[in-house]
Design a protein around this motif. Structure first.
Motif, PDB file in Angstrom:
ATOM      1  N   HIS A 178      40.873  -6.919  16.025  1.00 34.32           N
ATOM      2  CA  HIS A 178      39.818  -5.447  15.335  1.00 34.32           C
ATOM      3  C   HIS A 178      38.377  -6.356  14.155  1.00 34.32           C
ATOM      4  O   HIS A 178      37.447  -6.364  14.431  1.00 34.32           O
ATOM      5  CB  HIS A 178      40.000  -4.662  14.490  1.00 34.32           C
ATOM      6  CG  HIS A 178      40.537  -3.554  15.372  1.00 34.32           C
ATOM      7  ND1 HIS A 178      42.136  -3.773  15.921  1.00 34.32           N
ATOM      8  CD2 HIS A 178      40.563  -1.703  15.707  1.00 34.32           C
ATOM      9  CE1 HIS A 178      41.745  -2.749  16.887  1.00 34.32           C
ATOM     10  NE2 HIS A 178      41.191  -1.624  16.184  1.00 34.32           N
TER      11      HIS A 178
ATOM     12  N   ILE B 102      42.400  -8.074  23.044  1.00 35.06           N
ATOM     13  CA  ILE B 102      42.615  -6.671  21.946  1.00 35.06           C
ATOM     14  C   ILE B 102      44.372  -6.356  22.120  1.00 35.06           C
ATOM     15  O   ILE B 102      44.432  -6.453  23.074  1.00 35.06           O
ATOM     16  CB  ILE B 102      41.725  -5.595  23.194  1.00 35.06           C
ATOM     17  CG1 ILE B 102      40.079  -6.116  22.431  1.00 35.06           C
ATOM     18  CG2 ILE B 102      42.329  -4.102  22.812  1.00 35.06           C
ATOM     19  CD1 ILE B 102      38.893  -5.521  23.232  1.00 35.06           C
TER      20      ILE B 102
ATOM     21  N   HIS C  71      45.375  -3.550  23.277  1.00 39.56           N
ATOM     22  CA  HIS C  71      46.501  -2.621  24.041  1.00 39.56           C
ATOM     23  C   HIS C  71      45.809  -3.886  26.030  1.00 39.56           C
ATOM     24  O   HIS C  71      46.090  -3.358  26.895  1.00 39.56           O
ATOM     25  CB  HIS C  71      44.808  -1.963  24.528  1.00 39.56           C
ATOM     26  CG  HIS C  71      45.127  -1.058  23.427  1.00 39.56           C
ATOM     27  ND1 HIS C  71      46.418  -0.890  23.061  1.00 39.56           N
ATOM     28  CD2 HIS C  71      44.278  -0.267  22.486  1.00 39.56           C
ATOM     29  CE1 HIS C  71      45.727   0.212  21.736  1.00 39.56           C
ATOM     30  NE2 HIS C  71      44.809   0.132  21.380  1.00 39.56           N
TER      31      HIS C  71
ATOM     32  N   ASP D 176      46.636   2.247  16.610  1.00 36.52           N
ATOM     33  CA  ASP D 176      45.778   2.551  17.070  1.00 36.52           C
ATOM     34  C   ASP D 176      46.080   3.988  18.374  1.00 36.52           C
ATOM     35  O   ASP D 176      47.290   4.274  19.459  1.00 36.52           O
ATOM     36  CB  ASP D 176      45.451   1.325  17.733  1.00 36.52           C
ATOM     37  CG  ASP D 176      44.059   0.935  18.233  1.00 36.52           C
ATOM     38  OD1 ASP D 176      42.861   0.572  17.222  1.00 36.52           O
ATOM     39  OD2 ASP D 176      43.701   1.578  19.390  1.00 36.52           O
TER      40      ASP D 176
ATOM     41  N   HIS E  53      44.169   4.085  21.038  1.00 36.90           N
ATOM     42  CA  HIS E  53      44.044   3.358  22.383  1.00 36.90           C
ATOM     43  C   HIS E  53      45.269   3.527  22.894  1.00 36.90           C
ATOM     44  O   HIS E  53      45.463   2.624  24.139  1.00 36.90           O
ATOM     45  CB  HIS E  53      42.368   3.080  22.401  1.00 36.90           C
ATOM     46  CG  HIS E  53      41.697   3.538  22.223  1.00 36.90           C
ATOM     47  ND1 HIS E  53      40.828   3.840  20.965  1.00 36.90           N
ATOM     48  CD2 HIS E  53      40.977   4.795  23.365  1.00 36.90           C
ATOM     49  CE1 HIS E  53      39.913   4.442  21.777  1.00 36.90           C
ATOM     50  NE2 HIS E  53      39.515   4.835  22.110  1.00 36.90           N
TER      51      HIS E  53
ATOM     52  N   SER F 275      35.874  -4.138  25.077  1.00 41.32           N
ATOM     53  CA  SER F 275      36.759  -3.104  25.219  1.00 41.32           C
ATOM     54  C   SER F 275      37.532  -2.848  25.385  1.00 41.32           C
ATOM     55  O   SER F 275      38.017  -4.033  27.199  1.00 41.32           O
ATOM     56  CB  SER F 275      35.643  -1.585  25.038  1.00 41.32           C
ATOM     57  OG  SER F 275      36.581  -0.936  25.897  1.00 41.32           O
ATOM     58  N   CYS F 276      38.984  -2.622  25.253  1.00 40.67           N
ATOM     59  CA  CYS F 276      39.974  -2.369  25.606  1.00 40.67           C
ATOM     60  C   CYS F 276      40.175  -1.036  26.600  1.00 40.67           C
ATOM     61  O   CYS F 276      40.830  -1.172  27.556  1.00 40.67           O
ATOM     62  CB  CYS F 276      41.199  -2.017  24.949  1.00 40.67           C
ATOM     63  SG  CYS F 276      40.845   0.162  24.018  1.00 40.67           S
TER      64      CYS F 276
ATOM     65  N   CYS G 109      37.845  -6.885  19.835  1.00 43.95           N
ATOM     66  CA  CYS G 109      36.954  -5.710  20.255  1.00 43.95           C
ATOM     67  C   CYS G 109      35.304  -5.504  19.973  1.00 43.95           C
ATOM     68  O   CYS G 109      34.663  -5.188  20.365  1.00 43.95           O
ATOM     69  CB  CYS G 109      37.590  -4.966  19.229  1.00 43.95           C
ATOM     70  SG  CYS G 109      39.339  -4.124  19.146  1.00 43.95           S
TER      71      CYS G 109
ATOM     72  N   CYS H 195      33.141  -2.787  20.389  1.00 44.90           N
ATOM     73  CA  CYS H 195      33.323  -1.620  19.936  1.00 44.90           C
ATOM     74  C   CYS H 195      32.995  -0.766  19.237  1.00 44.90           C
ATOM     75  O   CYS H 195      32.149   0.918  19.023  1.00 44.90           O
ATOM     76  CB  CYS H 195      34.444  -1.569  20.817  1.00 44.90           C
ATOM     77  SG  CYS H 195      35.395   0.157  21.306  1.00 44.90           S
ATOM     78  N   LEU H 196      33.366  -1.631  17.868  1.00 43.14           N
ATOM     79  CA  LEU H 196      32.948  -0.375  16.473  1.00 43.14           C
ATOM     80  C   LEU H 196      32.500  -1.643  15.782  1.00 43.14           C
ATOM     81  O   LEU H 196      32.516  -0.874  14.947  1.00 43.14           O
ATOM     82  CB  LEU H 196      35.071  -0.294  16.262  1.00 43.14           C
ATOM     83  CG  LEU H 196      35.296  -1.677  15.758  1.00 43.14           C
ATOM     84  CD1 LEU H 196      36.738  -0.974  14.604  1.00 43.14           C
ATOM     85  CD2 LEU H 196      35.712  -3.008  16.320  1.00 43.14           C
TER      86      LEU H 196
ATOM     87  N   ASN I 229      34.780   2.769  24.689  1.00 52.64           N
ATOM     88  CA  ASN I 229      35.341   4.638  25.459  1.00 52.64           C
ATOM     89  C   ASN I 229      34.329   4.940  24.065  1.00 52.64           C
ATOM     90  O   ASN I 229      34.606   6.629  24.283  1.00 52.64           O
ATOM     91  CB  ASN I 229      36.797   4.656  24.558  1.00 52.64           C
ATOM     92  CG  ASN I 229      37.144   3.395  23.866  1.00 52.64           C
ATOM     93  OD1 ASN I 229      36.311   3.025  22.610  1.00 52.64           O
ATOM     94  ND2 ASN I 229      37.855   2.495  23.764  1.00 52.64           N
TER      95      ASN I 229
ATOM     96  N   ARG J   6      29.129   4.234  15.687  1.00 54.02           N
ATOM     97  CA  ARG J   6      29.856   4.056  15.870  1.00 54.02           C
ATOM     98  C   ARG J   6      29.570   2.056  16.252  1.00 54.02           C
ATOM     99  O   ARG J   6      30.939   1.245  15.767  1.00 54.02           O
ATOM    100  CB  ARG J   6      30.868   3.901  17.140  1.00 54.02           C
ATOM    101  CG  ARG J   6      32.068   3.276  17.925  1.00 54.02           C
ATOM    102  CD  ARG J   6      33.267   3.584  17.148  1.00 54.02           C
ATOM    103  NE  ARG J   6      33.833   2.648  17.878  1.00 54.02           N
ATOM    104  CZ  ARG J   6      36.082   2.470  18.091  1.00 54.02           C
ATOM    105  NH1 ARG J   6      36.065   4.124  16.558  1.00 54.02           N
ATOM    106  NH2 ARG J   6      36.105   2.221  18.190  1.00 54.02           N
TER     107      ARG J   6
HETATM  108  S1  SF4 Z   1      38.819   1.486  21.233  1.00 50.04           S
HETATM  109 FE1  SF4 Z   1      37.402  -0.919  20.667  1.00 50.04          FE
HETATM  110  S2  SF4 Z   1      38.487  -1.200  17.959  1.00 50.04           S
HETATM  111 FE2  SF4 Z   1      40.069  -0.031  19.120  1.00 50.04          FE
HETATM  112  S3  SF4 Z   1      41.279  -0.757  20.460  1.00 50.04           S
HETATM  113 FE3  SF4 Z   1      40.034  -0.556  21.882  1.00 50.04          FE
HETATM  114  S4  SF4 Z   1      38.722  -2.238  21.597  1.00 50.04           S
HETATM  115 FE4  SF4 Z   1      39.374  -2.223  19.799  1.00 50.04          FE
END
Ligand code: SF4
Lengths: 467, 226
Positions: free
Chosen positions: A64, A108, A110, A129, A131, A347-348, A409, A412-413, A431, A437
């Motif tokens: 992250h 990441i 995931h 988390d 996700h 991103s994941c 990440c 993504c955030l 996502n 965000r």
């Molecule tokens: S949603 Fe975004 S911040 Fe959360 S684990 Fe997936 S890539 Fe990382």
């Protein structure tokens, strides 16, 4: 009466079940950890003088807060740097395996576990988390938990939980050309709503789902949480076994045969009953793009931004007005006429090797539009980055005018340096399109890698068919 | 967790209602990596005010029992709110009505949320203000609060009381079923010998990772400018 996939996995992890209304005690096969939601959990263990019950069922990575450029230099953000060194110290002290930035297995949370073959059918997998639902693509029951629960799992390798309800989402028929997993899940969320899955584990079924690769299945399960569901699952099949075979932590030899025999039993029985069921006709799906500020506010790329005046439901009308205001969009604007500033591929949800291949296939031989300020391509894992470089995809990206980054990440955030500016508009393969965000005041349109890449070429939101 | 049966200490009258968790601890402190050390974050913005009750010499760093107005702990679910109260020294919060999530979080962290009618709270406020810095006693065994000559009953549910008196946290409670966990683990080893372990670590053959280099300028301030 038979059981559903989710019920079978639950039953195989039941440590304790009492009939007086108390929650079940469920065994956890694997917990994934990262720097943001773990420090207080480690601290809690330390204060109580406890040790993790099974360090061999825990694994950590950094994602992250990590920078995606100059990873060999000190982290420019002190607070982030502190969180990262804290994770490193904790892992060392408690004996937890860590893949830090710069390690080939980092990525990441995931993405790195499936790469290692640690995500397998029939497991219970948790992570601090939301996700974590991604891992359900293998037929695992995987869901996000809070920091106190992270500590609880470390200390006991179990969780106290009430069983979830079950929902089937059937995607029948074949997907039209140019329609990818991301479009399927965006269409599902648009249909059932961001609260539609509340309290459920969704099982994705049907011919269209069966035809998807593992990377694509992960994209679908990843966004289950955006429909409010606790988890998403897909029954394991030959595609799953094929993906796992030969991965570092996949079973070998006789163990493999035994595992596959068990995995094959992990399917919903024909006479099982779901608490809810939704059916979608794959043939009617098109590339989807969000126009609003939650993942349920999406529409086919050929549609126009909705007109709030035409919405009967008061609450929905008001949320549409607020979303359009934030997004700086007029009602009735054709989605394809919206120009964007930034393109984020990663991103994941959509940063795995197939996503990179999909984006590269569209970008090859083209250059980004002059009006596009930047195109960031951020692999979900270092393995995906290495594989892409082996295939020469990095060259396609940089020739295109994109920036080729290290895994994490990222935008993504926007917890690291990869943030958007106020008012900046992106098309993003991530996502969440919530307000701010990707950076304060940022405007996000969620889409598939194919759509993001086509948009990067034309400057306005476009599908590959528009090229 | 520390057992809680009888708490003796300085009672702090907080004459406010609907205290939300943002007031108890602002979001900016959520970036911290510890579960302790939040005492400075408690009521962060109110403590900038010299007249705030916790800035009075009789109360500063001495408060053990907080007596507050209705709807305490509403808003965000952050467990940090309870951590901050506890780190400051509070073991008991007395209130006529708590927000659900906050209430649940207290017991998880060994803090008692004692419920009593608003009239009783008013009486306690009066007694405490007559003699600032006065000590009071909260007896979880008897379910009573004692302040001077006055003894008042409070409510707490049996399960929570049992957990607090025994100093149980969720982990302790689960570990009471350690036999069941061990039995499951034995069965698991037998039925699912193929389930993966993260240790020893297995890898694909190593290949070095080099750092990506920045591309393009860093002077973009977005369509609205800097
Ligand atoms: S949603 Fe975004 S911040 Fe959360 S684990 Fe997936 S890539 Fe990382």
């Amino acid at each position: 009466m038979g059981g559903t996939l989710a019920e079978k996995v639950w039953a195989d992890h039941l440590v304790r079940h009492v009939s007086d209304g108390a929650p079940d005690l469920i065994y956890i096969d694997l917990m994934l950890m990262h720097e943001v939601t773990s420090p207080q959990a480690f601290e809690g263990l330390r204060l109580a003088g406890r040790k993790p019950r099974h360090t061999d069922l825990l694994i950590a990575t950094e994602d992250h807060n990590t920078p995606t450029i100059d990873i060999d230099k000190p982290n420019p953000d002190e607070v982030s740097a502190k969180q990262l060194t804290t994770l490193e110290k904790n892992c060392k002290e408690f004996g937890v395996r860590l893949h830090p930035l710069g390690d080939a297995d980092q990525g990441i949370v995931h993405a790195f576990a499936p790469n290692l073959g640690l995500t397998q059918p029939g497991m219970t997998i948790v992570c601090g988390d939301s996700h974590t639902s991604t891992h359900g693509a293998f037929g695992a029951l995987a869901f996000g938990i809070g920091t106190s629960e992270v500590e609880h799992v470390m200390a006991t390798q179990t969780l106290s939980l009430k069983p979830f309800k079950t929902m089937a989402v059937n995607v029948e028929g074949k997907l039209p050309k140019g329609v990818s997993a991301k479009d399927v899940i965006l269409a599902i969320i648009a249909k059932i709503g961001i609260g539609g899955g509340q309290g459920y584990v969704i099982e994705y079924r049907g011919e269209a789902i069966r035809s998807l690769s593992m990377d694509a299945r992960m994209t679908i399960c990843n966004m289950s949480i955006e429909a409010g569901a606790r988890a998403g699952m897909i029954a394991p099949d030959e595609t799953t076994f094929e993906y796992l075979k030969g991965r570092p932590h996949a079973p070998k030899g006789e163990m493999w045969d035994q595992a596959v025999a068990y995995w094959k039993t992990l399917r919903t029985d024909d006479d099982a009953v779901f608490d809810a069921e939704v059916t979608i006709d794959a043939a009617e799906l098109a590339p989807y793009v969000t126009w609003g500020t939650n993942p349920g506010q999406g529409a086919p790329i050929t549609a126009s931004v909705p007109d709030p005046a035409a919405i009967a439901d008061v609450a929905e009308r008001e949320s549409t007005v607020a979303a359009l205001d934030y997004m700086g969009l007029k009602p009735g604007t054709p989605i394809k006429s919206i120009p964007v500033d930034t393109v984020f591929i990663g991103s994941c949800t959509n940063g795995r090797i197939e996503d990179l291949r999909a984006a590269a296939s569209v970008m090859k031989g083209h250059h980004k539009a002059d009006s596009i300020h930047r195109v960031l391509v951020v692999p979900a894992s270092s393995r995906a980055r290495l594989q892409a470089e082996r295939e020469g995809l990095d060259k396609i990206f940089t020739d295109f005018g994109a920036e080729w980054r290290n895994a994490g990440c990222s935008m993504c955030l926007g917890m690291n340096q990869d943030k958007m500016m106020p008012g900046e508009r992106s098309i993003s393969t991530s996502n969440r399109n919530f307000q701010g965000r990707q950076g304060k005041g940022s405007r996000t349109h969620l889409a598939s890698p194919l759509v993001a890449a086509a948009t990067a070429i034309r400057g306005t939101i476009s599908g590959p068919a528009d090229l | 967790m520390e057992k809680l049966t009888v708490v003796n200490g300085v009672g702090v009258p907080l004459r406010r209602s609907s205290v939300d968790t943002d007031q108890i601890i602002p979001a900016v402190f959520l970036k911290r990596v510890t579960r302790t050390g939040f005492e400075d974050a408690l009521f962060y913005s109110w403590r900038r005010d010299p007249n705030f009750v916790l800035n009075q010499p009789e109360y500063r760093d001495k408060g053990r029992i907080l007596v507050t107005g209705p709807d305490f702990g509403i808003g965000s679910s952050r467990e940090h709110a309870v951590w901050a109260l506890k780190d400051y020294g509070f073991r008991v919060v007395i209130c006529s009505r708590f927000a659900d999530i906050f209430y649940g979080n207290t017991a998880k962290n060994g803090v008692l949320a004692a419920v009593m009618p608003q009239e009783s709270v008013e009486l306690l406020w009066k007694l405490l203000e007559q003699e600032p810095g006065r000590e009071m006693t909260v007896d979880l065994v008897q379910r009573t609060v004692n302040c001077g000559d006055v003894t008042l009953p409070f409510e707490v549910n049996d399960y929570t009381r049992w957990r607090l008196m025994n100093g149980y946290d969720d982990i302790d409670l689960t570990l009471q079923h350690e036999d069941a966990i061990a039995a499951y683990e034995a069965k698991r080893a037998e039925c699912f010998p193929f389930k993966p372990k993260t240790l020893p670590a297995l890898h694909e053959p190593e290949r070095p990772i080099s750092s990506a280099r920045p591309v393009g300028g860093g002077d973009w301030f977005g369509p609205m400018g800097a």
